[in-house]
Design an enzyme around this catalytic site. Structure first.
Site, PDB file in Angstrom:
ATOM      1  N   HIS A 278       0.834  -1.206   0.000  1.00 19.90           N
ATOM      2  CA  HIS A 278       0.000   0.000   0.000  1.00 19.90           C
ATOM      3  C   HIS A 278       0.869   1.256   0.000  1.00 19.90           C
ATOM      4  CE1 HIS A 278      -3.679   2.311   1.289  1.00 19.90           C
ATOM      5  NE2 HIS A 278      -2.747   3.111   1.798  1.00 19.90           N
ATOM      6  N   GLU A 279       1.822   1.313   0.908  1.00 25.65           N
ATOM      7  CA  GLU A 279       2.676   2.498   0.993  1.00 25.65           C
ATOM      8  C   GLU A 279       3.612   2.597  -0.217  1.00 25.65           C
ATOM      9  OE1 GLU A 279       1.849   4.666   3.042  1.00 25.65           O
ATOM     10  OE2 GLU A 279       0.568   3.404   4.295  1.00 25.65           O
ATOM     11  N   HIS A 282       1.806   4.627  -2.698  1.00 27.89           N
ATOM     12  CA  HIS A 282       1.969   6.058  -2.441  1.00 27.89           C
ATOM     13  C   HIS A 282       3.316   6.550  -2.963  1.00 27.89           C
ATOM     14  CE1 HIS A 282      -1.610   7.045  -0.180  1.00 27.89           C
ATOM     15  NE2 HIS A 282      -1.401   6.095   0.711  1.00 27.89           N
ATOM     16  N   GLU A 307      -4.534   8.366  -2.551  1.00 23.97           N
ATOM     17  CA  GLU A 307      -4.944   7.053  -2.064  1.00 23.97           C
ATOM     18  C   GLU A 307      -5.287   6.104  -3.200  1.00 23.97           C
ATOM     19  OE1 GLU A 307      -5.375   4.569   1.351  1.00 23.97           O
ATOM     20  OE2 GLU A 307      -4.516   6.570   1.069  1.00 23.97           O
TER      21      GLU A 307
END
Length: 511
Positions: A278-279, A282, A307
């Site tokens: 997930h990160e 980003h 996001e």
């Protein structure tokens, strides 16, 4: 990961811009100085959450407050207003006009707010982070409640300076979504409220029991090695990033330095792994920004879209069967006891729906959004004064029971679980909007690329390049609704997300 091919191409494509007016050059020089101060504050905040000893919080609060006040003073200086006035009717390129638009918006929203107030907000937020962290560890909401109340009052005061005629919550919402009316956001959430609970209920009533092969405890060192391997597998640029741990996973950075964090749960190695992916998503956004526009609006990400990048990589790549067909041997290499684990079993495990989960960042892909809806409702009611700070634990628990059928035993697992109220309000919408936009981007990218085939070939660079071409390289060139339409060819819609979750979970649970 490729670094600046697309950035160079974008730069070359804009060399025919008209000569910049003097006011434009002066304005941009000032904004770059402000951006560098803000970047410095961001990395001080990263340090506070990752490496700073807990006793350093009082000094860090003063440091961040000083940077915030100085940035504010530079932005609201009379010269900035004069330059903006000079540029109101100037002949500018499209990119220059977008740059002036973004700086003007920052100026107008900031000019109304006293610098001392901005410094106090920054200082209080920095102090509150450590207080929150200690309160969470001690399951002591009363220790955090006064700070939570103080931050609310400071943010309300700021909102009243910006737009006294509007409800404070709406002003806070417009910090992120200035051109996406709050009524449209409410309609989007109404769609999800109508679609998700029946699907979750059907899943709970289903006879299908998905695999959950991860039992026992897994050493942190093994989990970290697995997360590092996942970053290498996806092509994380180690020259411009690093992995660390933090109480709440996050990413901090720019196009030259985008750092990711995760945290480890002894009994669930998939939690740290999916958080890391997930990160990483980003980070791809930050690293895909134009390097020649560093410090300018066109070299900064659009926060309301951020996001979507993390949810795309987490859900539309990291939770797919093609991904696990390739990555399973890496998991087996780093986690003992899973030599016989099959692709189908791990695919089911990473996509299993478990409504009884208490923690948002550990929630499954589907019920995650009920956590967001709950937070948005409490957030809005608290800012409006309809819920007092002392009532938050009870209201939180009641809504958890209503939406997810589970009640936390402790506030640590309930209203103290998220860091966000230490600094801001009216921001939780971005998490669900990110998933909606990610599904829309997923549909668009699959029209151009064989996404599953590329994953099976371990070719992730074309996916990053597509996102850079359609999202990253624009920075803040477009406002949120326009950027989504430029990237996908359609206005923002929940249709792709609704279709995606019905198809995916309908197949998984034989609905």
């Amino acid at each position: 990961m490729s670094t600046d091919d697309s950035n160079s191409a974008e730069s070359a494509a804009t060399t025919d811009d008209p000569e910049s007016p003097d006011a434009y050059d002066a304005l941009l020089d000032r904004y770059r100085r402000i951006s560098n101060l803000q970047q410095s504050a961001m990395f001080l905040n990263w340090d506070q959450q990752v490496t700073m000893p807990s006793g350093g919080a009082p000094g860090r609060a003063q440091q961040l407050s000083a940077l915030t006040e100085t940035s504010h003073e530079l932005l609201v200086d009379d010269e900035v207003g004069d330059w903006l006035a000079d540029l109101a009717d100037a002949e500018l390129s499209d990119e220059q006009s977008a740059t002036v638009r973004e700086i003007r918006t920052d100026y107008e929203r900031s000019e109304a707010v006293p610098g001392e107030l901005m410094g106090e907000i920054s200082r209080t937020a920095a102090e509150s982070q450590q207080i929150w962290q200690d309160a969470k560890a001690d399951d002591d909401f009363d220790a955090f409640a006064p700070r939570l109340e103080q931050m609310r009052e400071l943010q309300i005061e700021r909102a009243r300076h910006i737009a006294p005629e509007k409800p404070p919550y709406e002003v806070m919402y417009e910090d992120t979504y200035q051109t996406f009316p709050i009524e449209k956001m409410a309609a989007l959430f109404d769609t999800l409220r109508a679609e998700l609970p029946p699907l979750i209920a059907d899943i709970e009533a289903s006879d299908t029991d998905l695999a959950d092969p991860f039992e026992g405890e897994y050493p942190e060192a093994d989990q970290r090695a697995l997360c590092e391997a996942a970053l290498d597998f996806l092509g994380y640029d180690r020259d411009r990033g690093r992995l660390d741990t933090a109480p709440h996973p996050f990413m901090a950075g720019n196009q030259f330095d985008a750092r990711v964090t995760t945290r480890f749960k002894p009994t669930d190695p998939l939690d740290a792994l999916t958080a890391t992916i997930h990160e990483f998503g980003h980070a791809t956004y930050q690293l895909g920004l134009r390097q020649d526009k560093y410090g300018e609006p066109l070299g900064q990400s659009r926060g309301s879209v951020h996001e979507s990048q993390s949810r795309f990589w987490e859900n539309h790549v990291g939770r797919t069967k093609p991904f696990w067909e390739e990555f399973l041997p890496t998991l087996q290499e780093h986690l003992d006891g899973h030599d016989d684990l099959t692709v189908d079993e791990v695919y089911e495990a990473v996509n299993r729906v478990y409504p009884d989960n208490l923690i948002r960042v550990e929630a499954d892909e589907l019920t995650y959004h009920m956590h967001i809806i709950l937070r948005c409702e409490i957030d809005r009611a608290y800012v409006a004064g309809d819920v007092e700070v002392a009532e938050i634990p009870q209201v939180w628990n009641e809504k958890m029971e209503e939406y997810l059928g589970v009640v936390p035993d402790t506030d640590t697992e309930g209203c103290l679980q998220d860091i966000h109220w230490t600094s801001r309000y009216a921001a939780f919408q971005t998490y669900t909007v990110g998933s909606v936009v990610a599904a829309q981007l997923n549909a668009a990218i699959r029209e151009d690329l064989d996404v599953d085939g590329l994953i099976q070939d371990r070719e992730f660079e074309p996916l990053r390049e597509w996102m850079t071409e359609h999202v990253h390289r624009y920075g803040q060139r477009y406002e949120t609704p326009e950027l989504i339409e430029v990237a996908t060819g359609e206005p923002l819609t929940a249709d792709y997300f609704v279709d995606y979750v019905h198809e995916k979970f309908g197949e998984l649970y034989d609905l």
